[in-house]
Design a protein around this motif. Structure first.
Motif, PDB file in Angstrom:
ATOM      1  N   GLU A  82      36.792  39.496  41.246  1.00 32.59           N
ATOM      2  CA  GLU A  82      38.123  39.477  41.834  1.00 32.59           C
ATOM      3  C   GLU A  82      39.204  39.440  40.762  1.00 32.59           C
ATOM      4  OE1 GLU A  82      39.610  37.602  45.995  1.00 32.59           O
ATOM      5  OE2 GLU A  82      38.882  36.165  44.513  1.00 32.59           O
ATOM      6  N   ARG A  83      38.916  38.773  39.634  1.00 36.25           N
ATOM      7  CA  ARG A  83      39.894  38.712  38.552  1.00 36.25           C
ATOM      8  C   ARG A  83      39.993  40.039  37.796  1.00 36.25           C
ATOM      9  NH1 ARG A  83      39.209  32.718  35.646  1.00 36.25           N
ATOM     10  NH2 ARG A  83      39.880  31.482  37.461  1.00 36.25           N
ATOM     11  N   THR A 102      37.412  31.019  47.188  1.00 39.26           N
ATOM     12  CA  THR A 102      37.398  32.212  46.343  1.00 39.26           C
ATOM     13  C   THR A 102      36.827  33.365  47.160  1.00 39.26           C
ATOM     14  OG1 THR A 102      35.189  31.703  45.474  1.00 39.26           O
ATOM     15  CG2 THR A 102      37.080  30.812  44.274  1.00 39.26           C
TER      16      THR A 102
END
Length: 228
Positions: free
Chosen positions: A27-28, A181
């Protein structure tokens, strides 16, 4: 017993750390949802192959209360082993979640806000767990050395063909309730997932018990001929 429980706790911790950690990393690195899911999928399948290969000879490498339930239903293990296995798996999952958070400098515990509920999600978890337990029982029956790859490849595929992204594991579902998350599930939705996963496991024990045992007639004939 202590080594078996340690293997179950450690294996489940590593599995959850891989699921949550790879989700955070993916995701980052990208804002693309499909790439994020792919980045979450491959490490999960890969870590399962590694963990089952190494820890399977110690504990059987369940790492999953649904799998433990299946083996208990088939009387491969007793309740005196199944209950501690489930406790070790849940504890290990929570440890793995905390480990993933600490690696990425997140609070150790979070409450997920990701809603995952509804008939489609529950049915997906029944299908995902049914298939997982079926692959394991089939591997036990016909090709035990292939089980690490059967499980790893099945979960890799099930991430993509199930609406729920294939949790297929009550211990993992519980741990994922405490991470806000990519991999999270809000705590309110966990009971529905757990029930669906256990139902899927029970259906798999029934169906694959009928399908795989005893072996089909041509195979039985070949086995008798080889023995003679």
């Amino acid at each position: 017993m202590s080594r078996r429980l340690a293997a179950e706790a450690f294996g489940t911790a590593m599995l959850v750390a891989a699921v949550i950690g790879s989700g955070i990393m993916a995701e980052r690195l990208t804002g693309d949802g499909a790439l994020t899911l792919l980045g979450n999928t491959i490490p999960t399948g890969a870590i399962l192959v590694c963990l089952i290969t190494v820890l399977g000879p110690i504990s059987g490498a369940h790492f999953n209360p649904a799998v433990t339930l299946a083996f208990w239903m088939r009387r491969s293990i007793g309740l005196s082993l199944a209950a501690p296995y489930v406790a070790a798996q849940i504890a290990g999952g929570l440890i793995g979640m905390i480990a993933a958070h600490l690696m990425f400098e997140l609070p150790p515990l979070q409450a997920s806000l990701t809603a995952r509920t509804g008939a489609g999600q529950w049915w997906a978890e029944i299908v995902a767990t049914f298939g997982l337990v079926g692959m394991i029982l089939g591997g036990v029956r016909f090709n035990a050395p292939a089980i690490p790859w059967l499980v790893g490849l099945y979960i890799t595929a099930a991430y993509w063909f199930t609406a729920s992204t294939s949790f297929a594991n009550p211990a993992v579902a519980i741990a994922r309730a405490f991470t806000d998350t990519f991999s999270g599930i809000q705590p309110l939705d966990v009971p529905g997932f757990v029930v669906a996963e256990l139902v899927g496991a029970m259906l798999a024990v029934w169906f694959f018990g009928w399908l795989l045992y005893p072996p089909p007639r041509p195979l039985r004939a070949a086995m008798r001929q080889s023995r003679s």
